[in-house]
Motif scaffolding. Structure first.
Motif, mmCIF file in Angstrom:
data_model
loop_
_atom_site.group_PDB
_atom_site.id
_atom_site.type_symbol
_atom_site.label_atom_id
_atom_site.label_comp_id
_atom_site.label_asym_id
_atom_site.label_seq_id
_atom_site.Cartn_x
_atom_site.Cartn_y
_atom_site.Cartn_z
ATOM 1 N N LEU A 100 0.889 -1.373 0.063
ATOM 2 C CA LEU A 100 0.006 0.005 0.099
ATOM 3 C C LEU A 100 0.858 1.371 -0.053
ATOM 4 O O LEU A 100 0.558 2.372 -0.464
ATOM 5 N N ILE A 101 1.976 1.248 0.639
ATOM 6 C CA ILE A 101 2.921 2.422 0.716
ATOM 7 C C ILE A 101 3.463 2.545 -0.740
ATOM 8 O O ILE A 101 3.398 3.655 -1.250
ATOM 9 N N LEU A 102 3.831 1.609 -1.383
ATOM 10 C CA LEU A 102 4.493 1.524 -2.506
ATOM 11 C C LEU A 102 3.429 2.049 -3.537
ATOM 12 O O LEU A 102 3.636 2.393 -4.823
ATOM 13 N N ASP A 103 2.171 1.702 -3.665
ATOM 14 C CA ASP A 103 1.163 1.955 -4.410
ATOM 15 C C ASP A 103 0.919 3.659 -4.382
ATOM 16 O O ASP A 103 0.927 4.235 -5.553
ATOM 17 N N GLU A 104 1.039 4.224 -3.371
ATOM 18 C CA GLU A 104 0.977 5.619 -3.371
ATOM 19 C C GLU A 104 2.605 6.364 -3.997
ATOM 20 O O GLU A 104 2.538 6.938 -4.682
ATOM 21 N N TYR A 105 3.631 5.711 -3.594
ATOM 22 C CA TYR A 105 4.850 5.866 -4.123
ATOM 23 C C TYR A 105 4.734 5.929 -5.682
ATOM 24 O O TYR A 105 5.295 6.882 -6.519
ATOM 25 N N GLU A 106 4.394 4.865 -6.351
ATOM 26 C CA GLU A 106 4.138 4.725 -7.711
ATOM 27 C C GLU A 106 3.413 5.698 -8.236
ATOM 28 O O GLU A 106 3.505 6.359 -9.118
ATOM 29 N N ALA A 107 2.111 5.998 -7.733
ATOM 30 C CA ALA A 107 1.427 7.186 -8.049
ATOM 31 C C ALA A 107 2.057 8.650 -8.189
ATOM 32 O O ALA A 107 1.586 9.454 -9.138
ATOM 33 N N VAL A 108 3.088 8.839 -7.178
ATOM 34 C CA VAL A 108 3.658 10.079 -7.413
ATOM 35 C C VAL A 108 4.754 10.106 -8.145
ATOM 36 O O VAL A 108 5.293 11.118 -8.632
ATOM 37 N N PHE A 109 5.664 9.130 -8.359
ATOM 38 C CA PHE A 109 6.833 8.950 -8.803
ATOM 39 C C PHE A 109 6.753 8.229 -10.146
ATOM 40 O O PHE A 109 7.828 7.936 -11.102
ATOM 41 N N GLY A 110 5.727 7.442 -10.291
ATOM 42 C CA GLY A 110 5.424 6.773 -11.787
ATOM 43 C C GLY A 110 6.113 5.556 -12.002
ATOM 44 O O GLY A 110 6.168 4.594 -12.903
ATOM 45 N N ALA A 111 6.866 4.856 -10.744
ATOM 46 C CA ALA A 111 7.368 3.797 -11.016
ATOM 47 C C ALA A 111 7.660 2.903 -9.625
ATOM 48 O O ALA A 111 7.586 3.755 -8.606
ATOM 49 N N ARG A 112 7.778 1.665 -9.692
ATOM 50 C CA ARG A 112 7.762 0.784 -8.486
ATOM 51 C C ARG A 112 9.306 0.259 -8.063
ATOM 52 O O ARG A 112 9.622 -0.619 -8.758
ATOM 53 N N PRO A 113 10.068 0.758 -7.413
ATOM 54 C CA PRO A 113 11.406 0.557 -7.066
ATOM 55 C C PRO A 113 11.611 -1.033 -6.359
ATOM 56 O O PRO A 113 10.678 -1.056 -5.384
ATOM 57 N N PRO A 114 12.847 -1.502 -6.486
ATOM 58 C CA PRO A 114 13.086 -2.541 -5.693
ATOM 59 C C PRO A 114 13.392 -2.144 -4.109
ATOM 60 O O PRO A 114 13.907 -1.121 -3.936
ATOM 61 N N ILE A 115 12.698 -3.152 -3.019
ATOM 62 C CA ILE A 115 13.018 -2.683 -1.715
ATOM 63 C C ILE A 115 14.329 -3.317 -1.461
ATOM 64 O O ILE A 115 14.694 -4.527 -1.541
ATOM 65 N N GLU A 116 15.295 -2.552 -0.712
ATOM 66 C CA GLU A 116 16.639 -2.906 -0.294
ATOM 67 C C GLU A 116 16.549 -3.428 1.031
ATOM 68 O O GLU A 116 17.099 -4.213 1.425
ATOM 69 N N ALA A 117 15.801 -2.735 2.032
ATOM 70 C CA ALA A 117 15.656 -3.167 3.487
ATOM 71 C C ALA A 117 14.411 -2.507 4.036
ATOM 72 O O ALA A 117 13.634 -1.641 3.587
ATOM 73 N N ARG A 118 13.819 -3.297 4.936
ATOM 74 C CA ARG A 118 12.706 -3.128 5.781
ATOM 75 C C ARG A 118 12.908 -2.855 7.326
ATOM 76 O O ARG A 118 13.728 -3.675 7.652
ATOM 77 N N TRP A 119 12.237 -1.955 7.904
ATOM 78 C CA TRP A 119 12.334 -2.082 9.349
ATOM 79 C C TRP A 119 10.929 -1.507 9.937
ATOM 80 O O TRP A 119 10.165 -0.941 9.219
ATOM 81 N N LEU A 120 10.983 -1.772 11.394
ATOM 82 C CA LEU A 120 9.714 -1.146 11.878
ATOM 83 C C LEU A 120 10.318 -0.016 12.937
ATOM 84 O O LEU A 120 11.498 -0.045 13.554
#
Length: 375
Positions: free
Chosen positions: A308-328
């Motif tokens: 869901l976060i990346l859906d919004e990212y794609e709407a703003v930047f036009g691409a879906r980038p690869p994830i390098e790291a995740r954390w909380l």
């Protein structure tokens, strides 16, 4: 280390360090005690985004402005890089643009401008087609949190003679005695900055006074771009941010935007998602975030929330980038106030930022606390 001080600070996150700086600048002899070997909580798990634009009108906005000044002053002395400055809030709905127009009409919009058409494309070529407008604010800064907090602590120790006692738990305070797992200290005053740990010092007082005090869990991402250095000149937000950040969300115009978002992006709202994207020196971007609340948040991230976060990212930047790291990340949260400053005793205070604005407001909060305690 000499063990007698004017002031003992419990907690070496950004709130504790900000109080240490304010006290040291007044000539006080300061010790900071922390249970961990290095900063490990909210202070190093966030965006490093010193946010002025969009903070709640009034005290929080004023504190953010002052804290930005201190960051700009201290960063070069501490060897902290200011990765970029400014903020772009992209709007792709007319209701969002109306909120930005209303924001510009307030005192908080001073120095900002709203761009459309060719001016928008020229200023922000990284935005995807379909953005209706974008707010530009020059009033914000970005540091790399995981580097900035250790460098700030080192600056305090090296240049301000602040002492640090790490891997030590404070078990009790009865001034002038402060009992720690590493032995006793003597201090004339104490400030407790526990972050989102409400089970230690003065836990009963906190629970009685603030039964709604809880913790907020965030999901954060680092994504990889093709750049070899910072590829955004500023931080970037979007429509969802305008119903999250109170400087926008409390404007009357935000009601229409929220109603439309409830129809079009209910999953993002249900998970407390809004977009912040910031650049790092290595060409990656830190992206987030979500908000889930519990007394003890579970330690597990959800792929569906990241999506869901990346859906919004794609709407703003036009691409879906690869994830390098995740954390909380986690931080203290109260629904009706941005921070707490409790008088435990004449020379003891407890200070907690309860709105996720520690990086943005702590320096000003520290100055207020020290002025109140020491005149």
């Amino acid at each position: 280390m000499e063990r007698s001080f004017d002031l003992a600070i419990v907690g070496a996150g950004i709130v504790g360090l900000a109080h240490a700086l304010a006290a040291a600048r007044r000539g006080l002899k300061v010790v900071v005690v922390d249970r961990d070997a290095q900063a490990n909580g909210a202070s190093v798990r966030n965006f490093g985004f010193v946010t002025v634009t969009g903070q709640q009108a009034g005290a929080t906005w004023q504190r953010a402005r002052r804290s930005r000044e201190v960051w700009a002053e201290v960063a070069p002395k501490a060897g902290i890089s200011l990765v970029h400055a400014g903020l772009c809030v992209a709007s792709r709905r007319p209701e969002a643009t109306a909120v930005l127009e209303a924001f510009l009409a307030t005192e908080m919009g001073e120095g900002c401008e709203l761009l459309r058409g060719e001016a928008l494309t020229k200023r922000f070529p990284f935005l995807a087609p379909g953005q209706e407008a974008a707010l530009w604010s020059p009033n914000d800064l970005r540091v790399e949190s995981r580097e900035a907090i250790p460098l700030l602590a080192a600056h305090l120790e090296r240049d301000w003679n602040v002492s640090f006692l790490r891997q030590a738990t404070v078990r009790g305070i009865a001034l002038p005695t402060i009992v720690t797992s590493a032995g006793a200290l003597r201090a004339d005053a104490a400030i407790v900055c526990p972050g989102d740990d409400f089970t230690g010092l003065y836990a009963d007082e906190l629970k009685r006074a603030y039964p709604a005090l809880t913790r907020c869990k965030l999901q954060m991402l680092r994504v990889r771009t093709a750049a070899s250095g910072p590829d955004l000149p500023c931080a970037v937000m979007s429509d969802l941010s305008l119903v999250r950040y109170l400087g926008y969300a409390e404007l009357p115009e935000a009601a229409a935007l929220r109603a439309r978002l409830e129809r079009e992006q209910p999953a993002q709202l249900a998970n407390g998602i809004h977009l912040i994207a910031v650049a790092s020196a290595d060409g990656s971007r830190v992206v987030g975030d979500s908000h889930h609340y519990a007394a003890t948040p579970d330690p597990f991230g959800q792929d569906a929330v990241d999506a869901l976060i990346l859906d919004e990212y794609e709407a703003v930047f036009g691409a879906r980038p690869p994830i390098e790291a995740r954390w909380l990340g986690t931080y203290a949260s109260l629904p009706d106030r941005p921070m707490l400053r409790e008088t435990i005793a004449e020379r003891i205070r407890q200070v907690i930022v309860t709105s996720g604005t520690g990086a943005s407001t702590s320096f000003a909060i520290g100055e207020e606390t020290i002025a109140e305690m020491f005149g």
